[in-house]
Design an enzyme around this catalytic site. Structure first.
Site, PDB file in Angstrom:
ATOM      1  N   LYS A   1       0.912  -1.211   0.179  1.00  0.00           N
ATOM      2  CA  LYS A   1      -0.110  -0.114  -0.013  1.00  0.00           C
ATOM      3  C   LYS A   1       0.712   1.242   0.106  1.00  0.00           C
ATOM      4  O   LYS A   1       0.544   2.236  -0.679  1.00  0.00           O
ATOM      5  CB  LYS A   1      -0.771   0.076   1.285  1.00  0.00           C
ATOM      6  CG  LYS A   1      -2.167  -0.719   1.086  1.00  0.00           C
ATOM      7  CD  LYS A   1      -3.045  -0.661   2.047  1.00  0.00           C
ATOM      8  CE  LYS A   1      -4.355  -1.331   1.918  1.00  0.00           C
ATOM      9  NZ  LYS A   1      -5.310  -1.267   2.878  1.00  0.00           N
TER      10      LYS A   1
ATOM     11  N   LYS B   1      -4.693 -10.582  -6.706  1.00  0.00           N
ATOM     12  CA  LYS B   1      -5.705 -10.927  -5.692  1.00  0.00           C
ATOM     13  C   LYS B   1      -6.995 -10.125  -6.070  1.00  0.00           C
ATOM     14  O   LYS B   1      -6.760  -8.974  -6.676  1.00  0.00           O
ATOM     15  CB  LYS B   1      -5.378 -10.628  -4.304  1.00  0.00           C
ATOM     16  CG  LYS B   1      -6.263 -10.994  -3.079  1.00  0.00           C
ATOM     17  CD  LYS B   1      -5.680 -10.364  -1.824  1.00  0.00           C
ATOM     18  CE  LYS B   1      -5.621  -8.883  -1.670  1.00  0.00           C
ATOM     19  NZ  LYS B   1      -5.517  -8.385  -0.471  1.00  0.00           N
TER      20      LYS B   1
ATOM     21  N   LYS C   1     -10.772  -4.799  -3.520  1.00  0.00           N
ATOM     22  CA  LYS C   1     -12.005  -3.645  -3.801  1.00  0.00           C
ATOM     23  C   LYS C   1     -11.263  -2.326  -4.524  1.00  0.00           C
ATOM     24  O   LYS C   1     -11.790  -1.808  -4.990  1.00  0.00           O
ATOM     25  CB  LYS C   1     -12.088  -2.919  -2.243  1.00  0.00           C
ATOM     26  CG  LYS C   1     -12.798  -3.726  -1.271  1.00  0.00           C
ATOM     27  CD  LYS C   1     -12.783  -3.291   0.058  1.00  0.00           C
ATOM     28  CE  LYS C   1     -13.207  -4.162   1.120  1.00  0.00           C
ATOM     29  NZ  LYS C   1     -12.598  -4.118   2.466  1.00  0.00           N
TER      30      LYS C   1
HETATM   31  P1  TYM Z   1     -10.357  -6.463   4.454  1.00  0.00           P
HETATM   32  O1  TYM Z   1     -11.460  -5.460   4.796  1.00  0.00           O
HETATM   33  O2  TYM Z   1      -9.214  -5.905   3.586  1.00  0.00           O
HETATM   34  O3  TYM Z   1     -10.824  -7.645   4.018  1.00  0.00           O
HETATM   35  C1  TYM Z   1     -12.038  -8.417   4.793  1.00  0.00           C
HETATM   36  C2  TYM Z   1     -11.954  -9.849   4.700  1.00  0.00           C
HETATM   37  O4  TYM Z   1     -12.020 -10.193   3.471  1.00  0.00           O
HETATM   38  C3  TYM Z   1     -10.817 -11.258   3.377  1.00  0.00           C
HETATM   39  N1  TYM Z   1     -10.512 -11.076   1.616  1.00  0.00           N
HETATM   40  C4  TYM Z   1     -10.241 -12.051   1.053  1.00  0.00           C
HETATM   41  N2  TYM Z   1     -10.522 -13.288   1.122  1.00  0.00           N
HETATM   42  C5  TYM Z   1     -10.179 -14.271   0.247  1.00  0.00           C
HETATM   43  N3  TYM Z   1      -9.914 -13.676  -1.296  1.00  0.00           N
HETATM   44  C6  TYM Z   1      -9.861 -12.185  -1.379  1.00  0.00           C
HETATM   45  N4  TYM Z   1      -9.499 -11.851  -2.520  1.00  0.00           N
HETATM   46  C7  TYM Z   1     -10.060 -11.600  -0.304  1.00  0.00           C
HETATM   47  N5  TYM Z   1     -10.088 -10.099  -0.012  1.00  0.00           N
HETATM   48  C8  TYM Z   1     -10.354  -9.632   1.118  1.00  0.00           C
HETATM   49  C9  TYM Z   1      -9.651 -10.727   4.145  1.00  0.00           C
HETATM   50  O5  TYM Z   1      -8.653 -11.669   4.347  1.00  0.00           O
HETATM   51  C10 TYM Z   1     -10.602 -10.329   5.500  1.00  0.00           C
HETATM   52  O6  TYM Z   1     -10.677 -11.588   6.222  1.00  0.00           O
HETATM   53  N6  TYM Z   1      -7.178  -5.803   8.410  1.00  0.00           N
HETATM   54  C11 TYM Z   1      -8.403  -6.434   7.788  1.00  0.00           C
HETATM   55  C12 TYM Z   1      -9.440  -6.012   8.860  1.00  0.00           C
HETATM   56  C13 TYM Z   1      -9.505  -6.218  10.261  1.00  0.00           C
HETATM   57  C14 TYM Z   1      -9.329  -7.222  11.009  1.00  0.00           C
HETATM   58  C15 TYM Z   1      -9.213  -6.861  12.321  1.00  0.00           C
HETATM   59  C16 TYM Z   1      -9.784  -8.706  10.571  1.00  0.00           C
HETATM   60  C17 TYM Z   1      -9.161  -5.213  11.203  1.00  0.00           C
HETATM   61  N7  TYM Z   1      -9.025  -5.742  12.471  1.00  0.00           N
HETATM   62  C18 TYM Z   1      -9.362  -7.890  13.314  1.00  0.00           C
HETATM   63  C19 TYM Z   1      -9.693  -9.622  11.551  1.00  0.00           C
HETATM   64  C20 TYM Z   1      -9.471  -9.182  13.051  1.00  0.00           C
HETATM   65  C21 TYM Z   1      -8.770  -5.905   6.455  1.00  0.00           C
HETATM   66  O7  TYM Z   1      -8.031  -5.123   5.966  1.00  0.00           O
HETATM   67  O8  TYM Z   1      -9.672  -6.801   5.913  1.00  0.00           O
END
Ligand code: TYM
Length: 347
Positions: free
Chosen positions: A114, A210, A213
């Site tokens: 990022k 991947k 968003k």
């Molecule tokens: P975020 O918002 O990017 O994504 C949310 C969840 O979706 C999963 N994910 C995917 N899984 C499979 N294939 C993909 N292409 C894909 N893109 C996204 C992510 O692995 C995630 O589970 N840092 C985290 C948010 C967060 C969090 C936490 C998660 C903040 N605090 C505490 C767990 C526990 C994030 O940016 O997810």
């Protein structure tokens, strides 16, 4: 010390939800409700580590909470709330900023990716929050002493860092933790719950990238709110090779796009990759793609319809989020009281 089996996970309101979020996270949140205490958060404080238009932030916050409920989470059972309503997340994150080391953060590949995209790690464009992000994530999880976190594969490294922070805290404050009458560790070493197909859903246009968003090409990503025609069109136009599907998983090696589509089918139908290949092995894309499109529409369309209904009533959503933030606080406040005592803050 035995910790209560408790699950925490979160999604950032920083864009439209897509199939990766659904298969890597939301879909797998639902069955955990039956076996664990479950806490599912909309992590709005994480979202603002990069610029978010406040109107979009609000809209996406409601949308994610609605997706949780529409996908089958019960807000009277699971604790569904947005992070910023429970200020203890920020307080614990600050303490973890003082436990974690700068070197740990610089090794995070998501930060490097990022920060690179924003113009380099030293760029004026990168917020301090983006750098400290994993520390806030550790606080989210450990504020509830969560023992398991369901996430997609891309979050594994952040969870390793969460364990490192828990270990260092438990070690550095051993004496004070004992003084509180806690025999062993204060924080659990949280387990990553990430097994099964589609833990990393890839772009429909490039099997090595991947699904995310922020992809520039709309055709590479299936959004949870896409209508049936759009979903079918995106799957039809997904990049593939010319070969038929193999009969065994080993035959997918080196065929990233085929592997991705088969994994998506497996996850959407609650089967394994081998199970899908037992049905479709030997078939060409002309048979598989329409079957996948039909399945994806059958799963996603009812969820999108329910999401739209829920987000239309923000009054009801506000009530759900507020009520559940109270439930979250009931767990977080006593943990934070102990943490303040442990580190030596006077009250
Ligand atoms: P975020 O918002 O990017 O994504 C949310 C969840 O979706 C999963 N994910 C995917 N899984 C499979 N294939 C993909 N292409 C894909 N893109 C996204 C992510 O692995 C995630 O589970 N840092 C985290 C948010 C967060 C969090 C936490 C998660 C903040 N605090 C505490 C767990 C526990 C994030 O940016 O997810």
């Amino acid at each position: 010390m035995a910790f209560t089996p408790r699950v925490f996970s979160g999604i950032k309101p920083s864009g439209d939800l897509h199939l990766g979020n659904y298969l890597g996270a939301i879909r797998r949140f639902v069955p955990l409700q039956q076996t664990h205490e479950t806490i599912y958060c909309v992590v709005d404080m994480h979202a603002i580590t990069v610029w978010q238009d406040p109107e979009d932030l609000r809209r996406w916050t409601y949308e994610i909470a609605a997706a949780y409920i529409a996908a089958g989470l019960d807000p009277n059972k699971s604790i569904i709330f947005n992070q910023s309503q429970v200020v203890e997340h920020a307080e614990l994150a600050w303490i973890f900023n003082c436990v974690a080391r700068v070197g740990w953060m610089t090794r995070m590949t998501q930060f490097k990716d990022k920060a690179g995209a924003e113009g380099g790690e030293n760029s004026e464009a990168v917020s301090l929050g983006l750098f400290a992000y994993p520390s806030l994530m550790a606080a989210d999880i450990l504020l509830y002493k969560a023992t398991g976190v369901p996430v997609g594969d891309d979050q594994r490294q952040h969870l390793e860092l969460t364990r490192d922070i828990a270990k260092k805290f438990n070690h550095d404050f051993k004496k004070q933790i004992k003084g509180l009458g806690v025999k062993d560790d204060f924080f659990p070493l949280t387990e990553t719950l990430s097994t099964g197909p589609a833990m990393r859903v890839m772009s429909l246009k490039d099997g090595k990238k991947k699904m995310s968003k922020s992809d520039a090409s709309d055709m590479s990503t299936i959004y949870m709110m896409d209508d049936a025609d759009t979903i079918a069109k995106k799957i039809k136009r997904a990049t593939t090779d010319a070969d038929a599907l193999p009969t065994e998983a080993a035959g997918l090696a080196g065929r990233a796009e085929a592997e991705n589509l088969v994994a998506i089918y497996a996850a959407l139908s609650d089967t394994s990759v081998d199970g899908v290949l037992a049905e479709f092995g030997g078939s060409g894309w002309g048979k598989f793609k329409p079957a996948l499109a039909e399945l994806a529409v059958a799963v996603l369309s009812p969820i999108a319809t329910e999401m739209k209904r829920l987000v239309a009533d923000t009054g009801e959503m506000d009530q759900i989020l507020r009520r559940n933030a109270d439930r979250a606080r009931a767990i977080a406040v006593p943990v934070m009281d102990d943490v303040r005592k442990i580190v030596g803050f006077v009250r």
